[in-house]
Design a protein around this motif. Sequence first.
Motif, mmCIF file in Angstrom:
data_model
loop_
_atom_site.group_PDB
_atom_site.id
_atom_site.type_symbol
_atom_site.label_atom_id
_atom_site.label_comp_id
_atom_site.label_asym_id
_atom_site.label_seq_id
_atom_site.Cartn_x
_atom_site.Cartn_y
_atom_site.Cartn_z
ATOM 1 N N UNK A 183 7.151 30.018 9.404
ATOM 2 C CA UNK A 183 7.341 31.429 9.091
ATOM 3 C C UNK A 183 7.951 32.184 10.263
ATOM 4 N N UNK A 184 8.657 31.470 11.125
ATOM 5 C CA UNK A 184 9.213 32.103 12.324
ATOM 6 C C UNK A 184 10.112 33.278 11.969
ATOM 7 N N UNK A 185 10.777 33.201 10.818
ATOM 8 C CA UNK A 185 11.649 34.293 10.411
ATOM 9 C C UNK A 185 10.892 35.563 10.103
ATOM 10 N N UNK A 186 9.603 35.434 9.770
ATOM 11 C CA UNK A 186 8.791 36.600 9.427
ATOM 12 C C UNK A 186 7.860 36.991 10.565
ATOM 13 N N UNK A 187 7.643 36.061 11.499
ATOM 14 C CA UNK A 187 6.835 36.331 12.678
ATOM 15 C C UNK A 187 7.704 36.030 13.893
ATOM 16 N N UNK A 188 8.508 36.966 14.362
ATOM 17 C CA UNK A 188 9.499 36.705 15.410
ATOM 18 C C UNK A 188 8.904 36.189 16.714
ATOM 19 N N UNK A 189 7.610 36.449 16.946
ATOM 20 C CA UNK A 189 7.017 36.010 18.204
ATOM 21 C C UNK A 189 6.658 34.526 18.182
ATOM 22 N N UNK A 190 6.743 33.874 17.034
ATOM 23 C CA UNK A 190 6.415 32.455 16.923
ATOM 24 C C UNK A 190 7.695 31.645 16.965
ATOM 25 N N UNK A 191 7.795 30.728 17.924
ATOM 26 C CA UNK A 191 8.986 29.905 18.037
ATOM 27 C C UNK A 191 8.947 28.781 17.007
ATOM 28 N N UNK A 192 10.111 28.445 16.464
ATOM 29 C CA UNK A 192 10.202 27.309 15.556
ATOM 30 C C UNK A 192 10.013 26.024 16.355
ATOM 31 N N UNK A 193 9.192 25.130 15.849
ATOM 32 C CA UNK A 193 8.940 23.850 16.508
ATOM 33 C C UNK A 193 9.268 22.725 15.556
ATOM 34 N N UNK A 194 9.782 21.612 16.094
ATOM 35 C CA UNK A 194 10.003 20.464 15.222
ATOM 36 C C UNK A 194 8.681 19.720 15.050
ATOM 37 N N UNK A 195 8.685 18.719 14.187
ATOM 38 C CA UNK A 195 7.428 18.062 13.830
ATOM 39 C C UNK A 195 6.780 17.353 15.016
ATOM 40 N N UNK A 196 7.587 16.732 15.885
ATOM 41 C CA UNK A 196 7.019 16.054 17.056
ATOM 42 C C UNK A 196 6.368 17.054 18.001
ATOM 43 N N UNK A 197 6.977 18.229 18.143
ATOM 44 C CA UNK A 197 6.397 19.270 19.002
ATOM 45 C C UNK A 197 5.074 19.768 18.447
ATOM 46 N N UNK A 198 4.990 19.915 17.134
ATOM 47 C CA UNK A 198 3.747 20.386 16.525
ATOM 48 C C UNK A 198 2.623 19.387 16.764
ATOM 49 N N UNK A 199 2.928 18.099 16.578
ATOM 50 C CA UNK A 199 1.909 17.072 16.807
ATOM 51 C C UNK A 199 1.509 17.048 18.279
ATOM 52 N N UNK A 200 2.480 17.187 19.174
ATOM 53 C CA UNK A 200 2.155 17.218 20.606
ATOM 54 C C UNK A 200 1.279 18.413 20.943
ATOM 55 N N UNK A 201 1.592 19.565 20.360
ATOM 56 C CA UNK A 201 0.764 20.754 20.602
ATOM 57 C C UNK A 201 -0.660 20.522 20.132
ATOM 58 N N UNK A 202 -0.817 19.919 18.974
ATOM 59 C CA UNK A 202 -2.145 19.679 18.422
ATOM 60 C C UNK A 202 -2.921 18.656 19.243
ATOM 61 N N UNK A 203 -2.285 17.553 19.597
ATOM 62 C CA UNK A 203 -3.000 16.460 20.257
ATOM 63 C C UNK A 203 -3.077 16.612 21.774
ATOM 64 N N UNK A 204 -2.064 17.247 22.366
ATOM 65 C CA UNK A 204 -1.992 17.299 23.824
ATOM 66 C C UNK A 204 -2.246 18.685 24.405
ATOM 67 N N UNK A 205 -2.161 19.724 23.579
ATOM 68 C CA UNK A 205 -2.299 21.074 24.098
ATOM 69 C C UNK A 205 -0.998 21.581 24.699
ATOM 70 N N UNK A 206 -1.068 22.696 25.413
ATOM 71 C CA UNK A 206 0.130 23.337 25.946
ATOM 72 C C UNK A 206 0.408 23.001 27.411
ATOM 73 N N UNK A 207 -0.541 22.415 28.107
ATOM 74 C CA UNK A 207 -0.320 22.112 29.514
ATOM 75 C C UNK A 207 0.655 20.947 29.670
#
Length: 225
Positions: A183-207
């Motif tokens: 929903x990045x188009x409707x929430x401009x503050x949220x960056x679009x992420x590809x699927x690998x990035x989403x999984x990395x964010x979930x499993x590894x966090x942001x650090x």
Amino acid sequence: MPETTPARRRRVPALAPEERRAAIVAATVPLLREHGLAVSTRQIAEAAGVAEGTLFGVFADKTALLRAALVSMLDPERAVRAFEGIDPHLDLRARLVAALDVMRERFDRNAALMGALRAEQLKRGVSKEDIAGGVEFMRKMEHSRERIIEGITALIEPDRALLRRSPATTAHLLFVILMASSRAGFLPTVETMDNSEIVALLLDGLLLRPSRPRRNTHGGRPIAC
């Protein structure tokens, strides 16, 4: 030059009432995705291979037909079957990326129509659910989300011991992150992420690297940074 014969409407065989209803709904769904709520009954009738009058012998009006098609679009079973087809021998990260591939394809197919519903909502000053069918639409949407999360949970379950949260909670978080990114188009503050990035964010966090303790200059225990 010889005269050309006008194209004749493709007719479908005689069907039982429920089969006829299902066939009309199936013909309507891709038209809704292409044209949104502006699709005409003539377009639907041509795609279904029936006369326009036949539509109203099955549905009370155009609104009832469009609502039935919208509810059909929420059917989660295609996605659930796709989850079940993901190779269980893949590692957790690869399984989750494959699951996101399925979910993103589903979201992308319906994105234009969801946008049309939002536009109609703003135009009429009513809720999207009112336009789409009220309580039934909301119930189907909730059921669809629950079934999809159940399917993802089953994919995660074999690696339960690797996670600090349950497979169900992990599946919910994966769904939420994808929804926010999609929903990045409707929430401009949220960056679009590809699927690998989403999984990395979930499993590894942001650090990007393990945190190092920082000395508290005011005394007491070190502070992680």
